[in-house]
Every structure is written in C-alpha cells, then in structure tokens.
Design a protein around this motif. Structure first.
Motif, PDB file in Angstrom:
ATOM      1  N   ALA A   2       0.832  -1.197   0.000  1.00 37.30           N
ATOM      2  CA  ALA A   2       0.000   0.000   0.000  1.00 37.30           C
ATOM      3  C   ALA A   2       0.866   1.246   0.000  1.00 37.30           C
ATOM      4  CB  ALA A   2      -0.910  -0.015   1.222  1.00 37.30           C
ATOM      5  N   ARG A   3       0.382   2.270  -0.693  1.00 38.04           N
ATOM      6  CA  ARG A   3       1.103   3.537  -0.761  1.00 38.04           C
ATOM      7  C   ARG A   3       0.342   4.595   0.022  1.00 38.04           C
ATOM      8  NH1 ARG A   3       4.623   4.614  -5.272  1.00 38.04           N
ATOM      9  NH2 ARG A   3       5.252   2.629  -6.113  1.00 38.04           N
ATOM     10  N   GLY A   4       1.053   5.660   0.422  1.00 37.44           N
ATOM     11  CA  GLY A   4       0.421   6.783   1.113  1.00 37.44           C
ATOM     12  C   GLY A   4       0.483   6.642   2.624  1.00 37.44           C
ATOM     13  N   ARG A   5      -0.186   7.579   3.249  1.00 36.67           N
ATOM     14  CA  ARG A   5      -0.176   7.612   4.714  1.00 36.67           C
ATOM     15  C   ARG A   5      -1.028   6.503   5.299  1.00 36.67           C
ATOM     16  NH1 ARG A   5      -1.964  13.400   6.692  1.00 36.67           N
ATOM     17  NH2 ARG A   5      -3.790  12.690   5.573  1.00 36.67           N
ATOM     18  N   LYS A   6      -0.680   6.109   6.514  1.00 36.34           N
ATOM     19  CA  LYS A   6      -1.486   5.138   7.242  1.00 36.34           C
ATOM     20  C   LYS A   6      -2.779   5.825   7.670  1.00 36.34           C
ATOM     21  CE  LYS A   6      -1.291   2.126  11.257  1.00 36.34           C
ATOM     22  NZ  LYS A   6      -0.506   1.699  12.413  1.00 36.34           N
ATOM     23  N   ARG A   7      -3.886   5.139   7.541  1.00 35.46           N
ATOM     24  CA  ARG A   7      -5.193   5.698   7.876  1.00 35.46           C
ATOM     25  C   ARG A   7      -5.291   5.910   9.386  1.00 35.46           C
ATOM     26  NH1 ARG A   7     -10.467   5.485   5.216  1.00 35.46           N
ATOM     27  NH2 ARG A   7     -12.105   5.402   6.774  1.00 35.46           N
ATOM     28  N   LYS A   8      -5.717   7.121   9.793  1.00 37.59           N
ATOM     29  CA  LYS A   8      -5.855   7.442  11.213  1.00 37.59           C
ATOM     30  C   LYS A   8      -7.045   6.696  11.791  1.00 37.59           C
ATOM     31  CE  LYS A   8      -3.864  12.052  10.973  1.00 37.59           C
ATOM     32  NZ  LYS A   8      -4.104  13.482  11.194  1.00 37.59           N
ATOM     33  N   ALA A   9      -6.878   6.250  13.018  1.00 34.42           N
ATOM     34  CA  ALA A   9      -7.959   5.536  13.702  1.00 34.42           C
ATOM     35  C   ALA A   9      -8.976   6.541  14.215  1.00 34.42           C
ATOM     36  CB  ALA A   9      -7.392   4.730  14.852  1.00 34.42           C
ATOM     37  N   GLY A  10     -10.197   6.096  14.372  1.00 34.06           N
ATOM     38  CA  GLY A  10     -11.241   6.952  14.939  1.00 34.06           C
ATOM     39  C   GLY A  10     -12.543   6.809  14.187  1.00 34.06           C
ATOM     40  N   ARG A  11     -13.602   7.376  14.798  1.00 34.39           N
ATOM     41  CA  ARG A  11     -14.918   7.350  14.158  1.00 34.39           C
ATOM     42  C   ARG A  11     -14.912   8.251  12.931  1.00 34.39           C
ATOM     43  NH1 ARG A  11     -19.330   9.352  17.507  1.00 34.39           N
ATOM     44  NH2 ARG A  11     -17.821  10.863  18.222  1.00 34.39           N
ATOM     45  N   PRO A  14     -20.056   9.281   7.168  1.00 35.99           N
ATOM     46  CA  PRO A  14     -20.263   8.445   5.983  1.00 35.99           C
ATOM     47  C   PRO A  14     -19.360   8.836   4.817  1.00 35.99           C
ATOM     48  CG  PRO A  14     -22.380   9.052   6.925  1.00 35.99           C
ATOM     49  CD  PRO A  14     -21.327   9.798   7.693  1.00 35.99           C
ATOM     50  N   SER A  15     -18.929  10.108   4.798  1.00 35.89           N
ATOM     51  CA  SER A  15     -18.048  10.550   3.715  1.00 35.89           C
ATOM     52  C   SER A  15     -16.618  10.046   3.893  1.00 35.89           C
ATOM     53  CB  SER A  15     -18.032  12.079   3.653  1.00 35.89           C
ATOM     54  OG  SER A  15     -17.435  12.600   4.836  1.00 35.89           O
ATOM     55  N   GLY A  16     -16.304   9.543   5.076  1.00 36.46           N
ATOM     56  CA  GLY A  16     -14.960   9.054   5.353  1.00 36.46           C
ATOM     57  C   GLY A  16     -14.119  10.025   6.169  1.00 36.46           C
ATOM     58  N   LYS A  17     -14.642  11.254   6.378  1.00 40.28           N
ATOM     59  CA  LYS A  17     -13.915  12.257   7.156  1.00 40.28           C
ATOM     60  C   LYS A  17     -13.996  11.906   8.644  1.00 40.28           C
ATOM     61  CE  LYS A  17     -13.690  17.213   7.885  1.00 40.28           C
ATOM     62  NZ  LYS A  17     -14.277  18.512   7.568  1.00 40.28           N
ATOM     63  N   LEU A  18     -12.864  12.131   9.364  1.00 37.96           N
ATOM     64  CA  LEU A  18     -12.845  11.840  10.797  1.00 37.96           C
ATOM     65  C   LEU A  18     -13.839  12.730  11.544  1.00 37.96           C
ATOM     66  CD1 LEU A  18      -9.046  11.469  11.645  1.00 37.96           C
ATOM     67  CD2 LEU A  18     -10.815   9.766  12.028  1.00 37.96           C
ATOM     68  N   VAL A  19     -14.513  12.143  12.536  1.00 38.36           N
ATOM     69  CA  VAL A  19     -15.402  12.907  13.410  1.00 38.36           C
ATOM     70  C   VAL A  19     -14.524  13.608  14.436  1.00 38.36           C
ATOM     71  CG1 VAL A  19     -17.245  12.749  15.122  1.00 38.36           C
ATOM     72  CG2 VAL A  19     -17.287  11.267  13.101  1.00 38.36           C
ATOM     73  N   GLN A  20     -14.613  14.950  14.487  1.00 35.38           N
ATOM     74  CA  GLN A  20     -13.811  15.726  15.428  1.00 35.38           C
ATOM     75  C   GLN A  20     -14.462  15.687  16.811  1.00 35.38           C
ATOM     76  OE1 GLN A  20     -10.837  17.053  14.665  1.00 35.38           O
ATOM     77  NE2 GLN A  20     -11.129  16.103  12.662  1.00 35.38           N
ATOM     78  N   ALA A  24     -15.958  19.482  24.985  1.00 31.80           N
ATOM     79  CA  ALA A  24     -16.095  18.797  26.275  1.00 31.80           C
ATOM     80  C   ALA A  24     -15.301  17.490  26.277  1.00 31.80           C
ATOM     81  CB  ALA A  24     -17.565  18.521  26.569  1.00 31.80           C
ATOM     82  N   GLU A  25     -15.358  16.761  25.160  1.00 31.71           N
ATOM     83  CA  GLU A  25     -14.589  15.508  25.073  1.00 31.71           C
ATOM     84  C   GLU A  25     -13.091  15.787  25.127  1.00 31.71           C
ATOM     85  OE1 GLU A  25     -17.370  12.571  22.349  1.00 31.71           O
ATOM     86  OE2 GLU A  25     -16.167  14.099  21.348  1.00 31.71           O
ATOM     87  N   THR A  26     -12.659  16.838  24.423  1.00 36.99           N
ATOM     88  CA  THR A  26     -11.244  17.205  24.418  1.00 36.99           C
ATOM     89  C   THR A  26     -10.793  17.600  25.814  1.00 36.99           C
ATOM     90  OG1 THR A  26     -11.472  17.974  22.151  1.00 36.99           O
ATOM     91  CG2 THR A  26      -9.540  18.712  23.348  1.00 36.99           C
ATOM     92  N   GLN A  27     -11.621  18.363  26.520  1.00 40.10           N
ATOM     93  CA  GLN A  27     -11.279  18.787  27.870  1.00 40.10           C
ATOM     94  C   GLN A  27     -11.212  17.587  28.816  1.00 40.10           C
ATOM     95  OE1 GLN A  27     -13.919  21.748  29.476  1.00 40.10           O
ATOM     96  NE2 GLN A  27     -12.514  22.280  31.122  1.00 40.10           N
ATOM     97  N   ARG A  28     -12.148  16.650  28.680  1.00 37.97           N
ATOM     98  CA  ARG A  28     -12.131  15.443  29.521  1.00 37.97           C
ATOM     99  C   ARG A  28     -10.876  14.619  29.274  1.00 37.97           C
ATOM    100  NH1 ARG A  28     -17.710  15.189  28.604  1.00 37.97           N
ATOM    101  NH2 ARG A  28     -17.413  13.787  26.841  1.00 37.97           N
TER     102      ARG A  28
END
Length: 198
Positions: A2-11, A14-20, A24-28
């Motif tokens: 495989a070529r390119g960057r390793k796919r980042k983990a996370g939710r 549907p478009s494939g973009k990571l859910v930010q 509140a979650e970041t602060q926790r």
C-alpha cells in the motif's frame, strides 16, 4: 504494498472524514491525561490527583503537609500581589506562564489596554511595598541562620513555581518563617493583634 499515509484511527462520517471530538470531550481527555500524570509522578490515588494543590509547587507542599493551610493561603496572596503589581506597572512577568494565564482568565491581565488609574498604581505600590518590607525583615532576622534567604525561597517557590521537594530542612524552616510573616501581614492567621494589609 500500500502507498500513502497510514489511515488514522477513529470514528468517521459516511463521507470518510474523521469525526472531530467536541470541546467537552477534548477537555475530559486532557484532564484524564493530567490526572494520570499526577498519579504517576506524585504517587497519589486517582481521587487525590484531583486536588488542585498538586498543580503548583506551593500547593504540593501544602498537600504533603510540609506547610500549613494558612501558609499556603499566604503564599497564594503573595503570588497574587506580586503578579498584579507587575501587571499594573507593566513589568515583565516571571515564569511559569501558567500563573499569568490564570490571572489573564480572571481579567487581571490583558483587557482594554487603557492605562491603569493613578489610584490603582498607588494601591499596588503600597501593597507591594508592604510585602517587600516583610520579606526584607525576614531576611534580616535570618541573616546568620543556615539556608537561603527567606525572600529568595518565597520568590522561587511562589513566583517561579520551583519544586521544593528536595530543599534542605534549613530552607524549609526559612520558608515557613516568611510564609508566617506574610500570613500576619495579610491577616490570615487568627490573632487579633496582627496587622492587616487593606
């Protein structure tokens, strides 16, 4: 292969973009990291790690019962007056920046940019002068005693947030003396005959 960057983990959407994560979650997550670090670094339980005193060198001495709650309060008041004086007069702030950040969030620093009133400048000079007089008297009282000067120790601990965990007993004795004297000045102790800074 495989070529390119390793796919980042996370939710993902549907478009494939990571859910930010939300704020509140970041602060926790940040708080969890801080609490875990405190447990590891200071050897405390998860509940003890939530104690806000562990966030400063002065607070850690109070947490470890090396200084009294009155001495801790005196150190906090000294830090407040020192930083307010420097902010009002436009003097550079000592590090760490976290103390400055706390004051900025309280509206002490920053703001409109208007010059401070003459009354405020005089009040801060009077308060700071009274603190300097106490520090000077403590230094004179301990001139021939072992250890560093009380004023130097108070400044290093309170204003520079220098960890005092390895300080020798002579320095801790001098520190207790100056914090007691500051507590007297600020009226923190219960003795009715002590002078109070207003």
């Amino acid at each position: 292969m495989a070529r390119g960057r390793k796919r980042k983990a996370g939710r993902r959407h549907p478009s494939g973009k990571l859910v930010q994560p939300s704020a509140a979650e970041t602060q926790r997550e940040a708080m969890a990291t801080v609490l875990e670090a405190r447990q590891r670094h200071y050897g405390v339980t998860a509940r003890q790690a939530r104690d806000e005193r562990l966030g400063t060198a002065l607070g850690r001495l109070a947490f470890g019962e090396v200084i009294t709650s009155e001495q801790y309060a005196a150190g906090q008041k000294y830090a407040e007056i020192h930083h307010r004086h420097h902010a009002v007069l436009g003097w550079p702030m000592p590090f760490p920046a976290s103390v400055t950040g706390i004051l900025a969030s309280d509206g002490v620093l920053g703001g409109s940019g208007a010059p401070p009133s003459r009354e405020l400048v005089e009040k801060m000079r009077r308060h700071y002068g009274a603190v300097l007089d106490v520090l000077d008297q403590c230094d004179r009282d301990r001139l021939d005693a072992p250890g560093k000067a009380p004023s130097v120790l108070a400044y290093r601990l309170v204003c520079l947030d220098e960890d005092a965990g390895g300080w020798p007993q002579a320095d801790l004795t001098n520190l207790a003396l100056v914090l007691d004297a500051l507590a007297d000045l600020f009226g923190i102790a219960r003795d009715a005959h002590r002078k109070v800074l207003t």
